[in-house]
Scaffold this active site. Structure first.
Site, short mmCIF file in Angstrom:
data_model
loop_
_atom_site.label_atom_id
_atom_site.label_comp_id
_atom_site.label_asym_id
_atom_site.label_seq_id
_atom_site.Cartn_x
_atom_site.Cartn_y
_atom_site.Cartn_z
N ILE A 46 0.84 -1.21 0.00
CA ILE A 46 0.00 0.00 0.00
C ILE A 46 0.87 1.26 0.00
O ILE A 46 0.58 2.23 -0.71
CB ILE A 46 -0.92 0.01 1.24
CG1 ILE A 46 -1.83 -1.23 1.25
CG2 ILE A 46 -1.76 1.28 1.30
CD1 ILE A 46 -2.56 -1.46 2.58
N TYR A 186 -1.81 -8.40 16.70
CA TYR A 186 -1.93 -7.39 15.64
C TYR A 186 -2.99 -6.35 15.98
O TYR A 186 -2.72 -5.14 15.96
CB TYR A 186 -2.27 -8.10 14.32
CG TYR A 186 -2.52 -7.16 13.15
CD1 TYR A 186 -1.51 -6.34 12.66
CD2 TYR A 186 -3.77 -7.11 12.52
CE1 TYR A 186 -1.74 -5.49 11.57
CE2 TYR A 186 -4.01 -6.28 11.45
CZ TYR A 186 -2.99 -5.46 10.97
OH TYR A 186 -3.22 -4.62 9.90
N1 LIG Z 1 -2.92 -5.79 3.66
C1 LIG Z 1 -4.05 -5.67 4.34
O1 LIG Z 1 -5.01 -6.43 4.17
C2 LIG Z 1 -4.21 -4.55 5.35
C3 LIG Z 1 -5.48 -4.35 5.91
C4 LIG Z 1 -5.65 -3.34 6.84
C5 LIG Z 1 -4.58 -2.54 7.20
N2 LIG Z 1 -3.35 -2.76 6.63
C6 LIG Z 1 -2.25 -1.92 7.06
O2 LIG Z 1 -1.66 -1.33 5.93
C7 LIG Z 1 -0.29 -1.05 6.18
C8 LIG Z 1 0.56 -1.53 5.01
O3 LIG Z 1 0.41 -2.92 4.87
P1 LIG Z 1 0.70 -3.72 3.49
O4 LIG Z 1 -0.42 -4.65 3.33
O5 LIG Z 1 1.05 -2.79 2.40
O6 LIG Z 1 1.97 -4.58 3.95
P2 LIG Z 1 3.40 -4.83 3.27
O7 LIG Z 1 3.27 -4.97 1.81
O8 LIG Z 1 4.01 -5.94 4.06
O9 LIG Z 1 4.17 -3.48 3.60
C9 LIG Z 1 4.56 -3.16 4.90
C10 LIG Z 1 5.54 -2.01 4.80
O10 LIG Z 1 5.98 -1.67 6.13
C11 LIG Z 1 7.40 -1.61 6.12
N3 LIG Z 1 7.94 -1.96 7.43
C12 LIG Z 1 7.71 -3.08 8.15
N4 LIG Z 1 8.44 -3.07 9.27
C13 LIG Z 1 9.15 -1.91 9.26
C14 LIG Z 1 10.11 -1.33 10.15
N5 LIG Z 1 10.49 -1.95 11.28
N6 LIG Z 1 10.65 -0.13 9.84
C15 LIG Z 1 10.29 0.51 8.69
N7 LIG Z 1 9.39 0.01 7.81
C16 LIG Z 1 8.83 -1.20 8.10
C17 LIG Z 1 7.81 -2.64 5.06
O11 LIG Z 1 9.09 -2.35 4.52
P3 LIG Z 1 10.46 -3.11 4.90
O12 LIG Z 1 10.14 -4.55 5.09
O13 LIG Z 1 11.32 -2.79 3.72
O14 LIG Z 1 10.92 -2.42 6.14
C18 LIG Z 1 6.76 -2.39 3.99
O15 LIG Z 1 7.14 -1.32 3.17
C19 LIG Z 1 0.04 -1.73 7.52
O16 LIG Z 1 0.07 -0.78 8.54
C20 LIG Z 1 -1.13 -2.67 7.74
O17 LIG Z 1 -1.38 -2.90 9.11
C21 LIG Z 1 -3.14 -3.75 5.72
#
Ligand SMILES: NC(=O)c1ccc[n+]([C@@H]2O[C@H](COP(=O)([O-])OP(=O)(O)OC[C@H]3O[C@@H](n4cnc5c(N)ncnc54)[C@H](OP(=O)(O)O)[C@@H]3O)[C@@H](O)[C@H]2O)c1
Length: 301
Positions: A46, A186
């Protein structure tokens, strides 16, 4: 990630489950052209899609995540397409790294107009499998609550001093609906930051700093892919999710949430006992049966 195969009726289901948010390119460009927008978690999913969309609309995007190579790839792609992106690799679970990040960002760009707090980590694990895994709670809190809170604390003084700023929190619809088994670590960490930021929002509004919360539904990303149960559910693409985030950046609503979430949350509150009973039955039906000989409750699987 492989493009998902769509079934007939899928777009309608996705829209019903996640809500439809309209945002014209002009409206977005008008809101963000020339603005400095810091997007955390911009290396994948995202956050990456959001950074590309914002940069395409004329914002200067500051990309934050741990994976430096991937972050640089995203920044290069944006810059080659005529946008303006800067990569700031940082681990947001490290308070000192956050202090250094903000020091560099303010030195390089003077200020941040918009913070998109998106970086996060999800864990789905039953409590029986978590007895030896206190670190699940520590890790989810570190990136979903403590890191984002520290980043806000570091950026707020300059935002309040300038009398302007906007913070967009990417939360989950799961904190607005009755809590579900296996998502304890979570949901608790996402809920903690949601409540912390909503409380802070009341204190900073008069200084020109606004807060929007996106209670995101399911998005098919690296985060949700490992959970088999989520694979076949109607979810957004990262680009569709980025549209919601960009709408929150451009329109500055108090919050964005799919229409069904409000009644689901209210019904869950009103009928708490039967709701918990229903979810408990779902948990029982879907929990894998222990293998013969594995009779130690809580043995790590
Ligand atoms: N996917 C869903 O269904 C969903 C639903 C509701 C809410 N969300 C929320 O949306 C947000 C993005 O999720 P996504 O689905 O896009 O997940 P994703 O593809 O796994 O992306 C997560 C991002 O967070 C970064 N990250 C993780 N740990 C980190 C750290 N310690 N320091 C700095 N950056 C960090 C990762 O980059 P690096 O690994 O390179 O650090 C990555 O860019 C999250 O907050 C999640 O809770 C997601």
């Amino acid at each position: 990630m492989e493009p998902r195969k769509r079934r007939p009726g899928w777009p309608l289901l996705v829209a019903l489950a996640n809500g439809r948010v309209r945002l014209s390119p002009d409206r977005l460009a008008h809101a963000v052209r020339g603005q400095v927008v810091l997007v955390t978690g911009a290396s994948f999913g995202i956050g990456e899609a959001t950074a590309r969309r914002l940069a395409g609309a004329g914002a200067t995007v500051l990309l934050v995540a741990r994976t430096a190579d991937q972050l640089q790839l995203v920044a290069d792609g944006i810059n080659q397409a005529g946008g303006s992106a800067y990569s700031y690799p940082a681990d947001l679970t490290d308070p000192h790294a956050i202090e250094e990040l903000v020091r560099r960002v303010l030195h390089d760009h003077g200020h941040v107009d918009v913070l998109v707090s998106n970086a996060g980590k999800s864990i789905r694990r039953s409590i029986a499998d978590s007895y030896q895994r206190f670190h699940d709670i520590e890790r989810t809190n570190a990136i979903n609550y403590l890191g984002p809170a520290k980043l806000v604390l570091e950026l707020l003084p300059s935002m309040r001093e300038r009398g302007s700023g906007h913070i967009v929190n990417i939360s989950t619809a799961g904190v607005r609906t009755p809590p579900m088994a296996r998502w304890s670590a979570y949901l608790a960490s996402k809920g903690a930051f949601d409540i912390w930021l909503r409380s802070v929002a009341q204190e900073i509004r008069d200084d020109g700093v606004t807060v929007s919360t996106v209670y995101m539904g399911l998005v098919h990303t690296r985060m949700s892919e490992p959970t088999t149960e989520l694979k076949n559910l109607p979810g957004l693409t990262p680009e569709q999710a980025a549209n919601q985030v960009c709408a929150a950046v451009a329109k500055r609503p108090h919050h964005l949430v799919a229409a069904w979430v409000r009644p689901a949350g209210a019904i869950g509150d009103l009928f708490r006992t039967p709701t918990d009973r229903l979810f408990r039955q779902y948990y029982r039906r879907t929990e894998p049966k222990p293998k013969p000989g594995d009779n130690t409750p809580g043995s790590p699987r």
